[in-house]
Design an enzyme around this catalytic site. Structure first.
Site, PDB file in Angstrom:
ATOM      1  N   GLN A   4     -27.546  63.584 -10.995  1.00  0.00           N
ATOM      2  CA  GLN A   4     -26.251  63.369 -11.672  1.00  0.00           C
ATOM      3  C   GLN A   4     -26.310  63.847 -13.118  1.00  0.00           C
ATOM      4  OE1 GLN A   4     -23.727  62.143  -9.906  1.00  0.00           O
ATOM      5  NE2 GLN A   4     -24.725  61.129  -8.188  1.00  0.00           N
ATOM      6  N   HIS A  36     -31.936  55.562  -7.828  1.00  0.00           N
ATOM      7  CA  HIS A  36     -31.458  55.863  -6.472  1.00  0.00           C
ATOM      8  C   HIS A  36     -32.663  55.747  -5.532  1.00  0.00           C
ATOM      9  CE1 HIS A  36     -30.162  58.523  -3.160  1.00  0.00           C
ATOM     10  NE2 HIS A  36     -28.927  58.371  -3.593  1.00  0.00           N
ATOM     11  N   LYS A  75     -23.783  68.643  -5.771  1.00  0.00           N
ATOM     12  CA  LYS A  75     -23.073  67.781  -6.726  1.00  0.00           C
ATOM     13  C   LYS A  75     -22.523  68.588  -7.901  1.00  0.00           C
ATOM     14  CE  LYS A  75     -25.925  63.743  -5.738  1.00  0.00           C
ATOM     15  NZ  LYS A  75     -25.158  62.940  -4.790  1.00  0.00           N
ATOM     16  N   CYS A  91     -26.855  53.652  -2.492  1.00  0.00           N
ATOM     17  CA  CYS A  91     -28.309  53.933  -2.381  1.00  0.00           C
ATOM     18  C   CYS A  91     -29.047  53.460  -3.634  1.00  0.00           C
ATOM     19  CB  CYS A  91     -28.582  55.416  -2.134  1.00  0.00           C
ATOM     20  SG  CYS A  91     -27.802  56.044  -0.665  1.00  0.00           S
TER      21      CYS A  91
HETATM   22  N1  C6P Z   1     -26.251  60.268  -4.670  1.00  0.00           N
HETATM   23  C1  C6P Z   1     -24.108  59.199  -4.367  1.00  0.00           C
HETATM   24  O1  C6P Z   1     -23.061  58.980  -3.742  1.00  0.00           O
HETATM   25  P1  C6P Z   1     -29.409  64.321  -2.497  1.00  0.00           P
HETATM   26  O2  C6P Z   1     -28.823  63.492  -1.398  1.00  0.00           O
HETATM   27  O3  C6P Z   1     -30.847  64.682  -2.244  1.00  0.00           O
HETATM   28  O4  C6P Z   1     -28.578  65.490  -2.881  1.00  0.00           O
HETATM   29  O5  C6P Z   1     -29.390  63.394  -3.806  1.00  0.00           O
HETATM   30  C2  C6P Z   1     -29.976  62.124  -3.783  1.00  0.00           C
HETATM   31  C3  C6P Z   1     -29.699  61.432  -5.080  1.00  0.00           C
HETATM   32  C4  C6P Z   1     -30.738  61.190  -5.955  1.00  0.00           C
HETATM   33  N2  C6P Z   1     -30.536  60.640  -7.152  1.00  0.00           N
HETATM   34  C5  C6P Z   1     -29.321  60.294  -7.573  1.00  0.00           C
HETATM   35  C6  C6P Z   1     -29.152  59.702  -8.936  1.00  0.00           C
HETATM   36  C7  C6P Z   1     -28.220  60.501  -6.731  1.00  0.00           C
HETATM   37  O6  C6P Z   1     -27.019  60.164  -7.156  1.00  0.00           O
HETATM   38  C8  C6P Z   1     -28.413  61.051  -5.454  1.00  0.00           C
HETATM   39  C9  C6P Z   1     -27.277  61.184  -4.484  1.00  0.00           C
HETATM   40  C10 C6P Z   1     -25.060  60.254  -3.850  1.00  0.00           C
HETATM   41  O7  C6P Z   1     -24.370  58.598  -5.394  1.00  0.00           O
HETATM   42  C11 C6P Z   1     -25.322  60.081  -2.397  1.00  0.00           C
HETATM   43  S1  C6P Z   1     -26.207  58.607  -2.043  1.00  0.00           S
END
Ligand code: C6P
Length: 408
Positions: free
Chosen positions: A203, A123, A226, A366
């Protein structure tokens, strides 16, 4: 609470609504999960009865707020197997956690010519902070590639790791493809060359029991939103010796021991990394989310999601023109089905599904390096959680039938 999907679903008020005239099917939990009443009530109780700043006031409300805040830290710390709650730093989420490590640990420890090993699966939150560090220090970024099924090509590890590698930063589970990465083995390989292992657990801890000590990692980042917790909540777990040796990330109130005109000293862990008024309600909500998930049981959640994934892979995979990205083996695949359907743009797929009351995500998630690897701009992504059922997947499949009807 025993695992009863109907009863679990009833705990999530947002799921009991119609969208575009149809009962909502929420298949976008990888973006953010829905929140159970237990979490909403815990946050409401804090604001209604205990609202005060933490670690500051010597009055009843501040005492209660501090107790609830620190109790929540203990819950999250125990939940991921941390040896000590002081190793758990509250952050705004995985992004905040990785930026903390890359900045505070990175600027103290990474020099020109050093290497930072990432993977193509990452990501952007686990790429950009390291790019910024590399730009500031002159370090070099290297990447583990992925195969056609979106699995890390670990045979390349020996040639990617050397005594120049200072840090290996890998996601536990890919948000774009659902790939579950063998973190324990990668951490062991990183340690053999003296590198640290940072895990993007956004995740990961969501779907399965995580034990940071068992995994043998150095830092683990997670997002509360999440895993049934509130947005803006999250944590960074780090090994105590590393956290103690690190410089502070941000300066401000609460993170100091003594302030002089030119020099100051820092508070003990975890406060050294928690400048300013923290997200108190968020931390309490995240602690309540841990209680909620623990009561149901992470193993039971994992079994349920595995069954849903198998069903979804069969049913969605049988649709003509579908291509599913990610590992074929369910052992290496988390609760995400990422796909394209013929020539239909994933945004169109998502829009049509929305008109059928089915919420999925479409885009690059992302994870543009993943999209580039497959030569595509975007995928459609359905992601499941404990409140989803086979009927939800049936509705997804029906909706995809509508998409096919429109696109031929
Ligand atoms: N992925 C998705 O729709 P934050 O935004 O800080 O809580 O998490 C960022 C992030 C980092 N690593 C992984 C593997 C992620 O999946 C995510 C967030 C969301 O897949 C929003 S882009």
């Amino acid at each position: 609470m025993t695992f009863d999907p109907v009863r679990i679903r009833a705990e999530f008020p947002a799921l009991a609504q119609n969208v575009n005239g149809k009962p909502l099917v929420y298949l976008d939990s990888a973006a953010t999960s829905q929140k159970p009443r237990h979490v909403l009530r815990a946050m409401e109780a804090y604001y209604e009865h205990d609202n005060a700043n933490v670690h500051r006031g010597i009055h009843e409300l501040s005492r209660r707020a501090t107790e609830a805040f620190e109790e929540a830290r203990g819950k999250v710390a125990r939940w991921i197997g941390a040896a000590d709650p002081a190793e758990l730093i509250w952050t705004s989420g995985t992004t905040g956690s990785i930026n903390l490590v890359a900045s505070a640990w990175g600027l103290d420890n990474v020099r020109a010519g050093d290497e930072i090993l990432l993977s193509v699966l990452e990501h952007h939150s686990n790429i950009i902070p390291w790019q910024l560090l590399a730009r500031r220090t002159g370090a070099r970024l290297r990447y583990i590639e992925i195969d056609d099924q979106g699995r890390l090509i670990l045979d390349d590890l020996p040639s990617l790791l050397s005594d120049r590698t200072k840090v290996v930063a890998i996601s536990h589970v890919s948000n774009a493809l659902g790939t579950v990465n063998p973190i324990k083995a990668i951490a062991a390989a990183a340690h053999e060359v003296g590198a640290l292992m940072v895990v993007d657990g956004a995740q990961g801890a969501v779907h399965a029991k995580v034990d940071v000590q068992e995994l043998g990692v150095d830092f683990y980042a997670l997002s509360g939103h999440k895993m049934c917790g509130p947005t803006g909540s999250g944590a960074l777990w780090g090994r105590r010796d590393l956290l103690e040796a690190m410089s502070p990330y941000q300066g401000g109130g609460e993170m100091i021991h003594f302030v002089g005109r030119d020099e100051s000293t820092w508070a003990e862990l975890p406060h050294k990394f928690e400048a300013g008024t923290p997200n108190i309600a968020g931390a309490i909500g995240m602690g309540a989310a841990v209680d909620f998930l623990s009561e149901i049981g992470m193993e039971a959640i994992q079994v349920h999601e595995r069954r849903l994934l198998a069903y979804a892979m069969d049913r969605v995979g049988a649709i003509e023109g579908i291509r599913i990205y990610g590992p074929e083996s369910l052992d290496e695949h988390s609760a995400v089905v990422s796909f394209t359907l013929g020539d239909a743009h994933p945004h169109d797929i998502s829009t049509i599904l929305d008109s059928e009351g089915v919420a999925i995500r479409a885009g690059h998630h992302c994870a543009q390096l993943v999209m580039k690897r497959y030569g595509i701009a975007a995928t459609a992504r359905a992601s499941f959680y404990l409140y989803n059922s086979e009927e939800d997947i049936d509705r997804l499949v029906e909706g995809l039938g509508v998409v096919r009807g429109i696109f031929g």
